[in-house]
Design an enzyme around this catalytic site. Sequence first.
Site, PDB file in Angstrom:
ATOM      1  N   HIS A   1     -22.052 -20.581 -17.246  1.00  0.00           N
ATOM      2  CA  HIS A   1     -22.623 -21.140 -15.507  1.00  0.00           C
ATOM      3  C   HIS A   1     -21.717 -22.142 -14.678  1.00  0.00           C
ATOM      4  CE1 HIS A   1     -26.783 -20.271 -17.530  1.00  0.00           C
ATOM      5  NE2 HIS A   1     -25.854 -20.780 -19.181  1.00  0.00           N
TER       6      HIS A   1
ATOM      7  N   CYS B   1     -24.980 -15.527 -18.679  1.00  0.00           N
ATOM      8  CA  CYS B   1     -25.100 -16.193 -20.186  1.00  0.00           C
ATOM      9  C   CYS B   1     -26.984 -15.069 -20.614  1.00  0.00           C
ATOM     10  CB  CYS B   1     -26.368 -17.509 -19.795  1.00  0.00           C
ATOM     11  SG  CYS B   1     -26.317 -18.139 -21.110  1.00  0.00           S
TER      12      CYS B   1
ATOM     13  N   ARG C   1     -26.818 -25.232 -30.058  1.00  0.00           N
ATOM     14  CA  ARG C   1     -26.608 -25.254 -28.930  1.00  0.00           C
ATOM     15  C   ARG C   1     -24.730 -24.869 -29.268  1.00  0.00           C
ATOM     16  NH1 ARG C   1     -30.552 -23.636 -25.844  1.00  0.00           N
ATOM     17  NH2 ARG C   1     -29.832 -22.917 -24.299  1.00  0.00           N
TER      18      ARG C   1
HETATM   19  N1  GLN Z   1     -31.425 -18.575 -24.099  1.00  0.00           N
HETATM   20  C1  GLN Z   1     -30.327 -17.813 -24.926  1.00  0.00           C
HETATM   21  C2  GLN Z   1     -29.484 -19.034 -25.348  1.00  0.00           C
HETATM   22  O1  GLN Z   1     -28.977 -19.819 -25.828  1.00  0.00           O
HETATM   23  C3  GLN Z   1     -29.776 -17.504 -23.196  1.00  0.00           C
HETATM   24  C4  GLN Z   1     -29.507 -19.685 -23.161  1.00  0.00           C
HETATM   25  C5  GLN Z   1     -28.980 -19.016 -21.040  1.00  0.00           C
HETATM   26  O2  GLN Z   1     -28.981 -18.103 -20.621  1.00  0.00           O
HETATM   27  N2  GLN Z   1     -28.880 -20.381 -20.831  1.00  0.00           N
HETATM   28  O3  GLN Z   1     -28.468 -17.926 -26.186  1.00  0.00           O
END
Ligand code: GLN
Length: 253
Positions: free
Chosen positions: A199, A102, A136
């Site tokens: 993840h 990520c 998101r």
């Molecule tokens: N802030 C970054 C995004 O949302 C990374 C998120 C993350 O590593 N979970 O893309």
Amino acid sequence: MTERNTSAPVYSLAICHLYPGLLDGNSDIGNLLVLTQRMRWRGIEPQVLEYHPGGLFPQGIDLIIGGGYASDAKKILTPDLPRIAQPIRELIEAGVPALAVCGSFQMLGTHTINIDGKTSEGVGVFDAYTVLESKRLVGNIITENAEMGTIIGYENHQGRTYLGPSALPFAQVISGAGNNGADKTEGIHYKHAIGTYLHGPLLPKNPLIADYLIRHAFERKYAESLPPLAAQQAALMEAYTDSARSRAMARPR
Ligand code: GLN
């Protein structure tokens, strides 16, 4: 007193853990636990060397890992990144395996365009760039890798990552968003480095990826084939892994 078999080879692999404490979104620390345990089950002693902001990049690294982050961490990471960009590039170019999840995946790319339109430079080892958007991309994700089969995880990112023309995705999206929600690519695979949005943590549910990383680190260092997992431990783990995978795949997005 138990006698030690002093003729047995002593293997060890050094893992560089990037920014622990800042990069542990969504339990990515589980990736480190799986790597170190699967090394021990093969008679390999893991040595974990942490890199923290402002520190010296550790020497003698055989494998690199980094997790995801919460948005606040970016303020600390972005100015620190030039300190470690060159050693990371050199190691990955030399075939050192890496797992970048990520935020770390984004960080190892060329650059990120932030919500405010400003650009943050990346390490530049992955031919990929990221555009952050306010919405998101969140949920369970199922992907397919040609050699490793079905890869399962959980994604939670604002970034839309776009691969350059020569870059190879790590997997194809079966269900979920992946790199950008549009082109069905997930992650990147460059030399022995893997960037991914998954993840979960990733490796407990996908131990073949852990073994891929360990194998390349081991063969690079020792020029021998990787010792097998002890049969009993392998069988026990398989049962847990199969159960976790079937449950995860049955979950709604
Ligand atoms: N802030 C970054 C995004 O949302 C990374 C998120 C993350 O590593 N979970 O893309």
